[in-house]
Design an enzyme around this catalytic site. Structure first.
Site, PDB file in Angstrom:
ATOM      1  N   ARG A 187     -49.247  10.651  86.705  1.00  0.00           N
ATOM      2  CA  ARG A 187     -48.028   9.769  87.034  1.00  0.00           C
ATOM      3  C   ARG A 187     -46.953  10.282  88.079  1.00  0.00           C
ATOM      4  O   ARG A 187     -46.814   9.955  89.143  1.00  0.00           O
ATOM      5  CB  ARG A 187     -47.200   9.210  85.697  1.00  0.00           C
TER       6      ARG A 187
ATOM      7  N   ASN B  40     -48.474   4.376  82.358  1.00  0.00           N
ATOM      8  CA  ASN B  40     -49.557   4.564  81.625  1.00  0.00           C
ATOM      9  C   ASN B  40     -49.746   3.071  81.004  1.00  0.00           C
ATOM     10  O   ASN B  40     -48.573   2.565  80.670  1.00  0.00           O
ATOM     11  CB  ASN B  40     -48.926   5.609  80.515  1.00  0.00           C
TER      12      ASN B  40
END
Ligand SMILES: [Fe+3]
Ligand SMILES: [Mg+2]
Ligand SMILES: [Zn+2]
Ligand SMILES: [Zn+2]
Lengths: 787, 329
Positions: free
Chosen positions: A27, A45
């Site tokens: 991320r 996520n």
């Protein structure tokens, strides 16, 4: 070059990234990428996936989707990038790029958002520098980590990978940590296990024998100091490591190591030794560049090295072998211990004998109370058990022997994708299981001997855990043909529409072929202890003509009885008697004379044992026969006087290999190939006779051990060359427990290459039974595809 | 068929072929059937005996057949009233041997307080039988207070053994193959119903289960109980009564004493609060003088028997698959 429009066209995309993309800094990577490319949108996520919704110029968007593959962080594994159009509102122009809140997987099932957990990552250089920097706020903090390092598989409860679904959930971040966590340019941007002395886990010290000791209940530096002092004084400390409790003592202190052996009920099996760094390793054993790379690799396995003859370690560390298992610290706590103690440490699994390693604090305190003199523990829970991994360099390539912490559950590829999700339950000893979906195989960590109830429980817990996280609900269950393996029995108890039995040695060689992406025909050399053949007899010295789906047996070792079954495995001397009294006969010159030559062995053993074994063999009482290579190595170890008993699996073969050291280039002994029932059969009688004659005439056991290795290699090369010519294949896959023998494998690789064949060995899964489940999965997937 | 060793394969045969043909699907496999005939409570059991050699230290097939059937009745809490006995004899079998066997069977029955009241004899051609087979059927009368069943074991119960284990199987192998240790080991074959009567008198309904660990040994007997009662059983290795000579022979042969047959011993499952008293009662009898507590029934791991080893591990004790298949790689 294409013409560019005056106003770049704005493109909106939803991108789903599958693979090991959580817990690896993915991320933050996407965030920085989005910023760099000037996109609007977010990354998050989502179940086990990473999902990106972004808008921007077509060119930048193209670069985004390409770089999601090519620039992924080192620990990420991107299996698939799916590109589509968002269902909802597209990001507003100029809104910028950010990290969005994680999305929970759909209720009850992770099937639609399959994810993978990364293995635990060794402390990175940046964190290590902080650990020993007196001015850093994490100076000497044993739980320092960042997006590049730290615990993962051992602390994760489920996906998406957020602190709330790890055992770090109970530690609320302090302001300083929260600031780092939220700062995109920080190394700890979205580092879920982030911690510092102000807010994270705390070390504790508890001497054995309850709360009475005046040292009881120490914390932090004091706790560490107490542990260090105890080890320095020759004590044994139970240390709560990454994947379980470990037992630690001074590896140079003979009395301490002997005490550990006695208390752990582990008389002979070598202990792993942790050293501070590569320089410290090189003081104990010569370290080749490939070995140094393996030692320092992120999984930080225990690496088997050939020790300097005059190394300073206690003899009890690795009795009867010149191999040392060395490893480097993988966690900050171990770095601190090694730093403060400045000496090699025995670091071995916190258990008694063959039980699984303890992970629960109360359980460890209970089970290890009689073993450890004190407990160096902490309040970060270990969610899942992972033992230390073991690897070595063979023929110049790293080769894993026990696949656990640092490696598992990193996925492996299947060369033929499974058309249905499957579970392969493995064998019995050195147990692993494999879950597979499509071309992705997730091999669970090494657990041990399933006959131990706690190992069995550990297996089923790991299976439930990984099955939940990956969302793999097996429709096919794959097992060994041996009906007595507890794994096979387990396979019959789980409801599944379809079961597939895979022959043990086919699974072995398929594990090697599959690792190397071989989908065509190959020769499989499975040299092993014992596995059940498709004819109901025991196999273990087999050459197969195989592909992933099927196999045909081409050659085997001559058979010998195992007097007392498993008892003969535990006692190589019995195996030697088995060959002497009942080896499969091929002509008159067989082993009658060998008995005279084996007089030293027969004199050494209790007369009642020799007499009883002779009768047992003659009458066939509890004397299953096997065509096993491993048992022949055992027998030779006993005949040469190297080992009569095997305190742990493979001890005699390990000792035989060690005994052969320093006799490189020994010429092979005579060997003979016979034909029986359309199979080529290696008759070991001429080899054994010559070996016994030479021993009788005063030739040293070391030279004969080396010559025996050379014999098996030469015979195998001859069998493979003939078979390769006849069947038109030049690939040879070497697997089975005997292929843990480096001397043999290197001779085989050299010999097969010289014969123009390509020899492949296991690298990422063990050649021993720890690789069986992966081989079973590869075979079953190929069979499913074949209909 | 490769189902001879009293292990997993014969359990499978029983479960998949034989029981479905005869019984209600959920029947608990017991050593004997209980019948109520006009108010009389009876037990019936039948057993076929094939043993090689026919004569062995401590007994012969005649005595073994009588004891085996008497004990199967006893395990349900019954004392034998009458026995029936049938021979299948291979042509050419020595008459003198047959005579010895009949005498021995009659003596064993008399010693057990019962009689062989009927029987049958068939002679078959050479090769159609291996010497001599015996089938015995016994009818028993329920002893007062008997309410035992393999399904009655409860978590918390204690597991008792009435005496040393594994002597019979070891004696048979030694006698058959002349392996060198046979003189030291004698089969323990004997009738156990007097011991059982004493146990029932002492413990009554607290005595939940009894099993004689014959084929497949203690491992089979306890696994049957664990499965039938849906409980776990844990046995302490250190407490297992294995005579030194038997242990040494098993070691030489590569056999686990837990898998070797006994013919004069029983395993009992008893409520914990009655265990000490029952043990004392057992030890006051001739058949139970060496009785010991060896383990306990637990709620965990139902259907599974574990051995707590002397080093503190817990090993799964399962049924033999057949002697021929070591599991070590
Ligand atoms: Fe194997
Ligand atoms: Mg019976
Ligand atoms: Zn780091
Ligand atoms: Zn903090």
């Amino acid at each position: 070059m294409r013409a560019t429009a005056a106003t770049p066209r704005r493109v909106v995309r939803r991108i789903e990234v599958c693979g090991t993309v959580q817990g690896v800094g993915y991320r933050p990577f996407v965030y920085r990428l989005g910023r760099e490319l000037g996109l609007d949108g977010w990354v998050r996520n989502d179940g086990g996936l990473v999902v990106v919704e972004a808008a921007g110029p077509a060119d930048a968007m193209r670069r985004l989707s390409a770089r999601l593959h090519t620039d992924a962080p080192p620990q990420a594994r991107v299996d698939q990038v799916r590109i589509g159009v968002p269902a909802g509102d597209s990001p507003a122009p100029g809104s910028g790029f950010h990290v969005a809140r994680s999305a929970e997987p759909p209720r009850r099932s992770a099937r639609d958002r399959p994810g993978l957990v990364p293995p635990d990552l060794a402390t990175c250089d940046a964190c290590l520098a902080e650990l020993f920097d007196p001015h850093d706020r994490r100076h000497r903090y044993p739980f320092v980590n960042c997006t590049d390092c730290g615990p993962r598989a051992t602390i994760v409860d489920g996906l998406p990978y957020d602190r709330a679904r790890t055992t770090m959930r109970r530690f609320a971040m302090c302001r300083a940590c929260a600031a780092e966590y939220g700062t995109p340019t920080d190394r700890r941007f979205h580092a879920e296990p982030i911690a510092c002395p102000a807010c994270g886990p705390t070390l504790t010290w508890q001497p054995s024998g309850g709360q009475d000791g005046h040292d009881a209940g120490k914390h932090r530096e004091e706790a560490l100091r107490a542990a260090v002092a105890l080890v320095r004084d020759g004590g044994i400390v139970a240390v709560k490591g990454i994947g379980g409790y470990q037992l630690v003592c001074d590896a140079t202190d003979e009395a301490a190591v002997a005490r550990l052996r006695a208390r752990k009920h582990r008389p002979a099996k070598p202990f792993a030794v942790m050293v501070a760094d590569l320089a410290a390793a090189a003081r104990l054993a010569p370290v080749a560049p490939a070995e140094a790379a393996l030692l320092a690799s992120v999984p930080r396995p225990v690496v088997l090295l050939t020790a300097h003859p005059d190394h300073p370690l206690a003899a009890a560390v690795a009795p009867g072998t010149d191999l040392l298992g060395l490893f480097l610290p993988a966690a900050p706590l171990h770095h601190l211990l090694l730093h403060d103690l400045a000496r090699p440490l025995v670091v071995t699994s916190g258990n008694i004998a063959d039980e699984p390693i303890a992970i629960d604090d109360a359980d460890a305190a209970d089970r290890l109370a009689g073993v450890a003199d004190g407990f160096l523990s902490h309040d970060r829970e270990i969610r899942v058990r992972y033992d230390d991994s073991v690897a070595r360099v063979v023929a110049g390539r790293p080769s894993v022997l026990r696949r656990a912490r640092g490696y598992a559950p990193d996925p492996l590829d299947l060369p033929v994708a499974a058309t249905e999700p499957l579970l392969a339950v493995g064998a019995q000893l050195k147990h692993t299981f494999t879950l597979a979906r499509g071309a992705v195989a997730i091999v669970g960590p090494h657990t041990g001997d399933l006959q131990q109830q706690d190992t069995m429980t550990s297996f089923t817990e790991h299976l439930a855990h990984l099955s939940r996280i990956t969302g793999i609900e097996p429709a096919v269950v794959v097992h060994d043909l041996h009906p007595g393996y507890l794994s096979t029995q387990y396979a019959t108890t789980i409801p599944a529409p379809r079961r597939i039995g895979v022959q043990h040695h086919h699974a072995h060689v398929a594990s090697c072929a599959a690792e190397h992406g071989i989908t065509g025909r190959y020769l499989g050399v499975a040299y092993d202890g014992l596995g059940l053949g498709d004819d109901g007899t025991l196999w273990g010295g087999e050459v197969l003509l195989a592909d992933l789906r099927s196999y045909r047996r081409l050659a085997r070792f001559g058979r010998a009885p195992l007097p007392g079954g498993a008892a003969a495995v535990r006692r190589p001397a019995r195996m030697a008697l088995g060959y002497l009294f009942g080896g499969e006969p091929f002509d008159e010159t067989s082993l009658a004379r060998a008995e005279l030559l084996a007089a030293p062995l027969l004199r050494r053993l209790p007369p009642s044992e020799v007499a009883t074994v002779r009768r047992m063999v003659a009458a066939g009482v509890n004397c299953p026969t096997a065509s096993s290579a491993g048992r022949l190595f055992d027998a030779v170890a006993a005949l040469l006087g190297v080992r009569d008993d095997a305190g742990y699996e493979g001890e005699a073969a390990v000792a035989l290999e060690a005994c052969a050291a320093g006799h490189a280039g020994a010429a092979p002994l005579p060997w003979r190939l016979a034909t029986r029932d359309d199979l080529v059969v290696y008759d070991p009688a001429p080899t054994l006779l010559t070996l016994l004659e030479a021993l009788h005439d005063g030739t040293g056991a070391g030279l004969l051990a080396a010559a025996f290795h050379a014999t098996i290699a030469a015979m195998t090369v001859a069998v493979c060359s003939d078979a390769a010519a006849e069947h038109g294949t030049s690939t040879v896959c070497l697997s089975g427990g005997v292929m843990q023998n480096r001397l043999l494998v290197e001779a085989l690789v050299a010999g097969l290459s010289a014969a123009g064949l390509t020899a492949l060995v296991n690298e990422r899964v063990p050649a021993n039974d720890g690789g069986i489940s992966y081989g079973q999965a590869a075979v079953a997937a190929a069979q499913l595809r074949g209909g | 068929l490769g189902h001879g060793s009293g292990g997993q394969l014969s359990a499978e045969l029983l479960r998949e072929v034989i029981l479905p043909a005869f019984g209600p699907a959920d029947a608990v496999p017991e050593d004997a059937a209980l019948l109520a005939v006009d108010g009389a409570h009876l037990a019936v059991s039948t057993d076929a005996f094939v043993v090689n050699p026919l004569f062995f230290p401590g007994g012969d097939i005649g005595a073994l057949a009588v004891h085996g059937t008497a004990n199967d009745l006893a395990m349900m809490g019954a004392a034998p009233v009458a026995l029936a006995l049938a021979f299948v004899i291979e042509e050419g079998f020595p008459v003198a041997d047959l005579q010895r066997i009949c005498t021995s069977a009659a003596a064993a029955a008399a010693a057990a307080g019962t009689r062989i009241v009927t029987g049958d004899t068939k002679v078959v051609g050479r090769g159609a039988a291996d010497g001599l087979f015996v089938t015995t059927t016994g009818v028993g009368r329920m002893l007062p207070g008997a309410a035992v069943s393999a399904a009655a074991a409860r978590p918390g119960d204690v597991v008792l053994l009435s005496g040393p284990i594994a002597a019979h199987g070891t004696a048979i192998i030694g006698a058959r193959e002349a392996l060198g240790f046979e003189s030291a080991i004698v089969s323990d074959t004997r009738a156990l119903h007097r011991l059982v009567a004493a146990m029932l008198a002492a413990a009554g309904p607290a005595l939940h289960t009894m099993r004689d660990p014959t084929r497949g040994g203690v491992a089979s007997a306890l696994n049957e109980i664990a499965v039938a009662a849906r409980v776990g059983i844990e046995v302490d290795e250190a407490t297992l009564p294995v005579p030194a000579a038997v242990a040494a022979a098993c070691d030489l042969l590569g056999l686990d004493p837990l898998h070797v047959a006994s013919e004069g011993c029983l395993a009992a499952i008893v409520a914990a609060d009655q265990a000490d008293e029952l043990l004392a009662t057992m030890r006051s009898t001739a058949e139970g003088q060496d009785a010991v507590a060896v383990g306990r029934v637990v709620a965990e791991h139902p259907g599974r028997v574990l051995l707590r080893t002397v080093v503190g591990g817990r090993r799964i004790v399962d049924l033999l698959v057949g002697e021929q298949l070591p599991r070590i790689c």
